[in-house]
Every structure is written in C-alpha cells, then in structure tokens.
Design a protein around this motif. Structure first.
Motif, mmCIF file in Angstrom:
data_model
loop_
_atom_site.group_PDB
_atom_site.id
_atom_site.type_symbol
_atom_site.label_atom_id
_atom_site.label_comp_id
_atom_site.label_asym_id
_atom_site.label_seq_id
_atom_site.Cartn_x
_atom_site.Cartn_y
_atom_site.Cartn_z
ATOM 1 N N ASP A 1 -0.379 3.418 -0.279
ATOM 2 C CA ASP A 1 0.473 2.385 -0.982
ATOM 3 C C ASP A 1 2.000 2.521 -0.533
ATOM 4 O OD1 ASP A 1 1.199 5.064 -1.683
ATOM 5 O OD2 ASP A 1 0.421 4.736 -3.834
ATOM 6 N N ASP A 2 1.998 2.921 0.678
ATOM 7 C CA ASP A 2 3.366 2.985 1.404
ATOM 8 C C ASP A 2 3.318 1.737 2.377
ATOM 9 O OD1 ASP A 2 5.598 3.219 2.665
ATOM 10 O OD2 ASP A 2 5.439 5.522 2.690
ATOM 11 N N PRO A 3 4.094 0.701 2.275
ATOM 12 C CA PRO A 3 3.969 -0.445 3.290
ATOM 13 C C PRO A 3 4.772 0.091 4.727
ATOM 14 C CG PRO A 3 6.058 -0.486 1.691
ATOM 15 C CD PRO A 3 5.056 0.465 1.197
ATOM 16 N N GLN A 4 5.272 1.322 4.855
ATOM 17 C CA GLN A 4 5.591 1.730 6.099
ATOM 18 C C GLN A 4 4.689 2.330 7.038
ATOM 19 O OE1 GLN A 4 10.167 3.043 6.327
ATOM 20 N NE2 GLN A 4 9.355 3.563 3.969
ATOM 21 N N ILE A 5 3.446 2.634 6.184
ATOM 22 C CA ILE A 5 2.320 3.218 6.894
ATOM 23 C C ILE A 5 1.185 2.343 7.453
ATOM 24 C CG2 ILE A 5 0.329 4.917 6.796
ATOM 25 C CD1 ILE A 5 2.431 6.565 5.213
ATOM 26 N N ASP A 6 0.880 2.118 8.526
ATOM 27 C CA ASP A 6 -0.063 1.121 9.134
ATOM 28 C C ASP A 6 -1.538 2.182 8.984
ATOM 29 O OD1 ASP A 6 -1.939 -0.443 10.235
ATOM 30 O OD2 ASP A 6 -0.720 -0.462 12.216
ATOM 31 N N PRO A 7 -2.351 1.593 8.074
ATOM 32 C CA PRO A 7 -3.590 2.374 7.747
ATOM 33 C C PRO A 7 -4.573 2.320 9.390
ATOM 34 C CG PRO A 7 -3.265 0.785 5.950
ATOM 35 C CD PRO A 7 -2.338 0.628 7.176
ATOM 36 N N LYS A 8 -4.156 1.415 10.058
ATOM 37 C CA LYS A 8 -5.049 1.595 11.394
ATOM 38 C C LYS A 8 -4.824 2.594 12.307
ATOM 39 C CE LYS A 8 -5.060 -3.795 11.497
ATOM 40 N NZ LYS A 8 -4.811 -4.902 12.271
ATOM 41 N N ASN A 9 -3.739 3.268 12.126
ATOM 42 C CA ASN A 9 -3.585 4.451 12.816
ATOM 43 C C ASN A 9 -4.221 5.755 12.385
ATOM 44 O OD1 ASN A 9 -1.667 2.986 14.445
ATOM 45 N ND2 ASN A 9 0.040 3.644 12.846
ATOM 46 N N THR A 10 -4.892 5.756 11.543
ATOM 47 C CA THR A 10 -5.587 6.806 11.059
ATOM 48 C C THR A 10 -7.123 6.220 10.962
ATOM 49 O OG1 THR A 10 -4.083 7.674 9.551
ATOM 50 C CG2 THR A 10 -6.145 8.398 9.300
ATOM 51 N N CYS A 11 -8.197 6.989 11.478
ATOM 52 C CA CYS A 11 -9.494 6.682 11.600
ATOM 53 C C CYS A 11 -10.115 7.576 10.471
ATOM 54 C CB CYS A 11 -10.196 6.781 12.884
ATOM 55 S SG CYS A 11 -11.966 6.528 12.845
#
Length: 291
Positions: free
Chosen positions: A266-276
């Motif tokens: 829910d933080d727009p500054q974090i890219d979910p793709k960077n965590t598998c």
C-alpha cells in the motif's frame, strides 16, 4: 608467588585495593565499596560478595563457585579479562564497559542492564532475567543461553547465538552482523533498524517483526503468529516452513513460505516486482508456487 587468603571477612571501603596475584577462598566481602578496585590477577573461590562495586578497573579476575548478591550491584565495570563459572550473580548492572568476559554455568536472576558497552563476551549455559540485556555490546558468542527480558541485544555488533531460548520483546534492534541458530524466540517486534541479521533453524513468534532491516536471512525457520512482517525490509532471503499471517511492503528480496495469509503493498513508492514471494509447493514437482 601468589598469596592465599582463606576464611576471611573483608569490610570497609577498598579492602584489597590494588592487590595483585591473590587467591581468595571461603571468604565474605561485607559492607564496604570497591573491595578489589584496581586489582590484578585475582582468583576467588567459594566466596560471597555483599556490597557494591567489587571489581572496578581490574584486570584478570577468575571467580568460581561463588555468589554475588543483589546488594553487590554494578559490580564489574571497566575491567578486562573476567572468568566466572558455576556462580550465581543476583545483582543487576553487573558488567559495563568491560572486555574479554567469559561466563560458564552462571545464573543471573536479575540481569537488567548488564553487559552494556562490553566487548568480547562468551556465554555458555547461562540463565538470565532482566531487561536491556547486552545493550551496545560487541563480539558476543552465546551457547545455551536462557534469557527472559525485553529489549535485549539492542545496538549490538557481531553476535553469534546458538541453542538458546529468548523470551524477549523487541530483541536485536539497531544491530549489525547477528547470526542466531537453533533457537526459540518469542518477542513481538524483532530486529527493527538492523543490518545483516541471519536466523537458521529457529522458531520465532513475532508480531510485526523483521521490519526496516537491510540484509535479512531466514533459513529453515518457523514463524508463529507473525503478521505485517518485512515492512521496509530490503535484501531479504527468507525460507519459512510455516504460514506467515501477513507480509507488508517489503522493498526487495525473496520470500518463500508454506503459506501466506495476506500480502499488502500500500506504499506507492515500493515496486512489488522487486520482491519475489512464493508460497506452498506443487504436489507433482515439489517446487514453490509463485504468488
């Protein structure tokens, strides 16, 4: 030649000030502050310390089969090369700003604020109870440590713990280079604001644990009642054999668990793709299933 004292009662301030090469046995240190201040090469056996500051600014002290009572608080400060075995230390704040400390088969029923700013601490079969254990200490090795007390190991560097049981809320905050193996931990917010934390074969109960960490490794660990984990945590390598209740806003890395109740970004500054993030295993090939 080493001098010996047997069955003696010491009283008064600085009773053995600056004594060197001394063996003390079956004796009592009664009222009187700093009885062994500035001492060198002291050995104590089957004796009792009853009053404050027994070993300050000392070097090379061996204590065996003895008792340090609660009234002998703040007992060992600014001291180098301390060996204590088969001894009960009732007093709080016993070790501070001291170096090269070895404890073997020692009970510490009131260990609050002990080992502060100490360097080179070796603990074997030690039982301790008290908050703020080992704050800002460095180069710690502990085996079979049984600790009950909150906020332990805050600000520590270069720590190795194995075969321990830690009942410690908010342990390992602000730490660097910590390896914990074969250990049971229950403690809510574990490891915040730290660098290079590794847990191997551990069982950990943690409410919102493992947040704000740079470099977190969990190998073959069981996480119990763990929710909102890994928030703002980066460089994660986590292999979890149980279900994680929820994961929130990890920055980067790999997380594998048997199950994950909820994944929150829910933080727009974090890219979910960077965590598998993977969970469960395919029944055919036994490989992890990607979220």
């Amino acid at each position: 030649m080493r001098k010996s004292i047997d069955e003696h009662i010491f009283a008064g301030e600085r009773a053995l000030f600056y004594e060197q090469e001394l063996f003390i046995k079956n004796s009592i240190f009664e009222h009187g502050e700093s009885p062994l201040k500035e001492s060198r090469d002291i050995e104590v056996e089957q004796s009792i310390f009853k009053w404050k500051y027994p070993l300050w600014y000392s070097k090379t002290a061996n204590i065996h089969d003895s008792v340090i009572l609660d009234s002998a608080r703040a007992g060992i400060w600014y001291t180098d090369q301390v060996r204590i075995s088969h001894t009960t230390i009732e007093a709080p704040k016993t070790f501070r700003r001291s170096t090269d400390i070895t404890l073997d088969h020692v009970d510490m029923p009131n260990a609050s604020e002990t080992f502060w700013m100490c360097d080179g601490v070796s603990l074997s079969d030690v039982s301790a109870k008290g908050d703020y254990f080992a704050m800002n200490a460095s180069n710690i090795k502990a085996k079979n440590l049984r600790l009950t007390g909150n906020y332990s190991f805050d600000g520590c560097k270069d720590v190795e713990i194995t075969g321990a049981k830690l009942l410690s809320k908010d342990a390992f905050w602000n730490c660097e280079n910590v390896v914990v193996s074969d250990t049971f931990i229950t403690g809510e917010y574990i490891g915040w604001n730290s660098r290079n934390l590794t847990f191997v074969n551990c069982t950990i109960e943690s409410l919102q644990g493992f947040c704000y960490i740079d470099g977190l490794t969990l190998k073959n660990c069981r996480l119990l009642k763990t929710n909102l984990a890994f928030e703002y945590c980066k460089n994660i390598s986590a292999d979890i054999t149980t279900t994680i209740d929820s994961i929130k806003n990890p920055i980067s890395g790999v997380i594998n668990a048997e199950g994950i109740g909820e994944i929150i970004f829910d933080d727009p500054q974090i890219d979910p793709k960077n965590t598998c993030i993977t969970f469960g295993r395919c029944e055919t090939c036994r490989m992890p299933l990607t979220r």
